[in-house]
Design a protein around this motif. Structure first.
Motif, PDB file in Angstrom:
ATOM      1  N   THR A 139       0.835  -1.205   0.000  1.00 47.53           N
ATOM      2  CA  THR A 139       0.000   0.000   0.000  1.00 47.53           C
ATOM      3  C   THR A 139       0.865   1.248   0.000  1.00 47.53           C
ATOM      4  OG1 THR A 139      -1.739  -1.151   1.210  1.00 47.53           O
ATOM      5  CG2 THR A 139      -1.806   1.254   1.235  1.00 47.53           C
ATOM      6  N   VAL A 140       0.509   2.199  -0.852  1.00 44.65           N
ATOM      7  CA  VAL A 140       1.201   3.489  -0.901  1.00 44.65           C
ATOM      8  C   VAL A 140       0.232   4.577  -0.436  1.00 44.65           C
ATOM      9  CG1 VAL A 140       2.399   5.174  -2.338  1.00 44.65           C
ATOM     10  CG2 VAL A 140       2.614   2.719  -2.836  1.00 44.65           C
ATOM     11  N   VAL A 141       0.664   5.376   0.525  1.00 46.23           N
ATOM     12  CA  VAL A 141      -0.134   6.498   1.037  1.00 46.23           C
ATOM     13  C   VAL A 141       0.476   7.788   0.491  1.00 46.23           C
ATOM     14  CG1 VAL A 141      -0.925   7.726   3.095  1.00 46.23           C
ATOM     15  CG2 VAL A 141      -0.701   5.226   3.139  1.00 46.23           C
ATOM     16  N   LEU A 142      -0.344   8.623  -0.136  1.00 50.67           N
ATOM     17  CA  LEU A 142       0.123   9.899  -0.667  1.00 50.67           C
ATOM     18  C   LEU A 142      -0.296  11.017   0.287  1.00 50.67           C
ATOM     19  CD1 LEU A 142      -0.888   9.398  -4.417  1.00 50.67           C
ATOM     20  CD2 LEU A 142       1.247   8.776  -3.281  1.00 50.67           C
ATOM     21  N   LEU A 143       0.662  11.788   0.742  1.00 47.42           N
ATOM     22  CA  LEU A 143       0.403  12.837   1.732  1.00 47.42           C
ATOM     23  C   LEU A 143       0.543  14.218   1.084  1.00 47.42           C
ATOM     24  CD1 LEU A 143       2.471  11.393   4.716  1.00 47.42           C
ATOM     25  CD2 LEU A 143       0.019  11.169   4.307  1.00 47.42           C
ATOM     26  N   PHE A 144      -0.563  14.914   0.929  1.00 45.21           N
ATOM     27  CA  PHE A 144      -0.546  16.288   0.444  1.00 45.21           C
ATOM     28  C   PHE A 144      -0.529  17.184   1.678  1.00 45.21           C
ATOM     29  CE2 PHE A 144      -2.240  13.796  -3.002  1.00 45.21           C
ATOM     30  CZ  PHE A 144      -1.658  14.363  -4.133  1.00 45.21           C
ATOM     31  N   GLN A 145       0.663  17.562   2.067  1.00 39.84           N
ATOM     32  CA  GLN A 145       0.886  18.219   3.354  1.00 39.84           C
ATOM     33  C   GLN A 145       0.576  19.717   3.307  1.00 39.84           C
ATOM     34  OE1 GLN A 145       4.951  17.870   4.621  1.00 39.84           O
ATOM     35  NE2 GLN A 145       4.808  19.669   5.919  1.00 39.84           N
ATOM     36  N   PRO A 146      -0.296  20.203   4.148  1.00 38.24           N
ATOM     37  CA  PRO A 146      -0.553  21.656   4.209  1.00 38.24           C
ATOM     38  C   PRO A 146       0.374  22.325   5.227  1.00 38.24           C
ATOM     39  CG  PRO A 146      -2.088  20.522   5.638  1.00 38.24           C
ATOM     40  CD  PRO A 146      -1.208  19.446   5.023  1.00 38.24           C
ATOM     41  N   GLY A 147       0.434  23.630   5.195  1.00 33.70           N
ATOM     42  CA  GLY A 147       1.039  24.403   6.275  1.00 33.70           C
ATOM     43  C   GLY A 147       2.504  24.154   6.532  1.00 33.70           C
ATOM     44  N   GLU A 148       3.291  23.807   5.492  1.00 38.59           N
ATOM     45  CA  GLU A 148       4.714  23.550   5.725  1.00 38.59           C
ATOM     46  C   GLU A 148       5.431  24.801   6.203  1.00 38.59           C
ATOM     47  OE1 GLU A 148       8.999  23.486   4.326  1.00 38.59           O
ATOM     48  OE2 GLU A 148       7.339  24.788   3.737  1.00 38.59           O
ATOM     49  N   GLU A 149       5.082  25.952   5.627  1.00 37.50           N
ATOM     50  CA  GLU A 149       5.793  27.179   5.955  1.00 37.50           C
ATOM     51  C   GLU A 149       5.612  27.603   7.418  1.00 37.50           C
ATOM     52  OE1 GLU A 149       7.963  28.556   4.310  1.00 37.50           O
ATOM     53  OE2 GLU A 149       7.678  27.890   2.262  1.00 37.50           O
ATOM     54  N   VAL A 150       4.483  27.285   7.983  1.00 38.72           N
ATOM     55  CA  VAL A 150       4.252  27.652   9.384  1.00 38.72           C
ATOM     56  C   VAL A 150       4.573  26.504  10.320  1.00 38.72           C
ATOM     57  CG1 VAL A 150       2.567  29.438   8.887  1.00 38.72           C
ATOM     58  CG2 VAL A 150       1.789  27.091   9.176  1.00 38.72           C
ATOM     59  N   GLY A 151       5.035  25.387   9.760  1.00 39.49           N
ATOM     60  CA  GLY A 151       5.556  24.297  10.574  1.00 39.49           C
ATOM     61  C   GLY A 151       4.539  23.467  11.304  1.00 39.49           C
ATOM     62  N   SER A 152       3.266  23.501  10.884  1.00 37.30           N
ATOM     63  CA  SER A 152       2.240  22.792  11.648  1.00 37.30           C
ATOM     64  C   SER A 152       1.521  21.705  10.862  1.00 37.30           C
ATOM     65  CB  SER A 152       1.201  23.785  12.178  1.00 37.30           C
ATOM     66  OG  SER A 152       0.570  24.459  11.097  1.00 37.30           O
ATOM     67  N   GLY A 153       1.665  21.708   9.529  1.00 35.91           N
ATOM     68  CA  GLY A 153       0.884  20.791   8.707  1.00 35.91           C
ATOM     69  C   GLY A 153       1.164  19.330   8.959  1.00 35.91           C
ATOM     70  N   ALA A 154       2.442  18.953   8.997  1.00 37.45           N
ATOM     71  CA  ALA A 154       2.798  17.543   9.194  1.00 37.45           C
ATOM     72  C   ALA A 154       2.324  17.048  10.553  1.00 37.45           C
ATOM     73  CB  ALA A 154       4.300  17.360   9.053  1.00 37.45           C
ATOM     74  N   LYS A 155       2.509  17.854  11.573  1.00 34.44           N
ATOM     75  CA  LYS A 155       2.100  17.458  12.928  1.00 34.44           C
ATOM     76  C   LYS A 155       0.605  17.185  12.985  1.00 34.44           C
ATOM     77  CE  LYS A 155       2.620  18.896  17.776  1.00 34.44           C
ATOM     78  NZ  LYS A 155       1.211  18.824  18.203  1.00 34.44           N
ATOM     79  N   LYS A 156      -0.183  18.042  12.338  1.00 39.34           N
ATOM     80  CA  LYS A 156      -1.636  17.849  12.344  1.00 39.34           C
ATOM     81  C   LYS A 156      -2.029  16.587  11.584  1.00 39.34           C
ATOM     82  CE  LYS A 156      -2.896  22.702  13.009  1.00 39.34           C
ATOM     83  NZ  LYS A 156      -3.563  23.898  12.427  1.00 39.34           N
ATOM     84  N   MET A 157      -1.310  16.290  10.510  1.00 41.66           N
ATOM     85  CA  MET A 157      -1.598  15.080   9.755  1.00 41.66           C
ATOM     86  C   MET A 157      -1.262  13.836  10.567  1.00 41.66           C
ATOM     87  SD  MET A 157      -0.552  15.977   5.816  1.00 41.66           S
ATOM     88  CE  MET A 157      -1.473  14.586   5.152  1.00 41.66           C
ATOM     89  N   VAL A 158      -0.146  13.896  11.299  1.00 45.02           N
ATOM     90  CA  VAL A 158       0.227  12.769  12.176  1.00 45.02           C
ATOM     91  C   VAL A 158      -0.843  12.563  13.233  1.00 45.02           C
ATOM     92  CG1 VAL A 158       1.872  11.992  13.918  1.00 45.02           C
ATOM     93  CG2 VAL A 158       2.707  12.993  11.785  1.00 45.02           C
ATOM     94  N   GLU A 159      -1.282  13.662  13.856  1.00 49.13           N
ATOM     95  CA  GLU A 159      -2.317  13.572  14.890  1.00 49.13           C
ATOM     96  C   GLU A 159      -3.631  13.034  14.344  1.00 49.13           C
ATOM     97  OE1 GLU A 159      -2.378  17.568  16.271  1.00 49.13           O
ATOM     98  OE2 GLU A 159      -0.661  17.315  17.627  1.00 49.13           O
TER      99      GLU A 159
END
Length: 327
Positions: free
Chosen positions: A50-70
């Protein structure tokens, strides 16, 4: 992220809103991942997992990845790859390194409080501007005198505000800045010492100080550290995809930061790399966050092919390495 400065390039994809532009290439990242999705879909019968594609928001403010993990986006994911375009590499070239690639990044803001008064009678006041000035100078010793000279670190004060009148000592002064480091241990030590120096140096001048490491809602970002095993995988796949001569496998680490590191904390087997977009003919020569920044669209197929190939070959390798019952 959309920045509040005027886009100074004329091209088809120029923002229709004055003073707004996409100045970092995240639109290109989205296009590349959509391209990878198309490739993976066309080869879906060959996928061995299985491949999961992550369209990550908010990279510039440093919060997008964390919210996706949560939100559970990487639950049950065992390996993860990410990329960013760069004019440091020509179009058609990709690069990365094993180990630390990007620095951990934190921001700080300190309010230093004294007692205001008339500038002509300074002895009746407690001057927070003087205290803040001492703090700025003292903070420079954290790198020059406390850090191992072989370990790259940065502490930079970028903001200094205090008062508004030429003849009035204000009640308070505010300073702010950033700190960077390539190790988690060094990063946390810097954070602790920044607060200690600000509070203690302010006290020397009879002032109080409060330090905020989340000013503007920005989180602390850990260093981006690449798995050695996945870097070897990246090298092999890149050599097959773009050619061995177009692979920079030992790039120098960069003091910039990336909230992909939040994914790395959740998925330790992680790897981040760069996709070149430098093309003088296309005018793609200016760094990200410049009003002249533009993406060479000729780089889009390289990013799409790299991401699709990394995923497909990783799954194939895992399938080969999986134990099989003997007949």
């Amino acid at each position: 992220m959309m920045f509040r400065f005027q886009e100074e390039v004329e091209w088809e994809h120029r923002s229709k809103a004055a003073g707004r532009m996409h100045a970092c290439g995240h639109d290109a990242h989205t296009a590349m991942l959509l391209g990878a999705a198309r490739i993976l879909h066309d080869h879906r019968h060959e996928l061995q997992g299985t491949v999961v594609l992550l369209f990550q928001p908010g990279e510039e403010v440093g919060s997008g990845a964390k919210k996706m993990v949560e939100a559970g986006a990487v639950d049950n994911v065992e390996a993860i790859f990410g990329f960013h375009v760069t004019v440091m590499l020509p179009t058609g070239v990709v690069g990365s390194r094993a180990g630390p690639l990007l620095a951990g990044c934190g921001f700080f803001e300190a309010v230093i409080t004294g007692k205001g008064g008339h500038a002509a009678i300074p002895h009746s006041s407690v001057d927070p501007v003087l205290a803040a000035s001492s703090v700025v100078l003292a903070l420079q010793s954290l790198v020059s005198r406390e850090a191992d000279p072989l370990e790259a670190q940065v502490v930079t004060v970028t903001r200094f505000r205090g008062g508004g009148a030429f003849n009035v000592i204000p009640d308070s002064a505010t300073i702010g800045g950033t700190f960077r480091c390539f190790s988690n241990e060094g990063f946390m030590r810097l954070k602790r010492r920044i607060e200690e120096v600000i509070v203690a140096q302010s006290a020397v001048h009879r002032c109080g100080a409060v330090v905020d490491f989340h000013a503007g809602g920005r989180p602390l970002l850990p260093p981006t550290i690449n798995s050695a095993a996945l870097h070897a995988h990246f090298q092999a796949v890149a050599a097959e995809t773009v050619g061995a001569g177009a692979v920079r496998a030992a790039m120098a680490p960069c003091m910039g930061s990336e909230d992909f590191a939040a994914f790395s904390e959740a998925v330790p087997s992680s790897h981040f790399y760069f996709v070149g977009i430098r093309n003088e003919t296309a005018g793609s020569v200016h760094d990200a966050h410049s009003p002249h920044f533009r993406v060479d669209e000729g780089a889009l197929p390289y990013g799409a092919a790299m991401h699709a190939s990394l995923a497909m070959t990783y799954l194939q390798r895992k399938q080969r390495e999986a134990p099989h019952d003997e007949l």
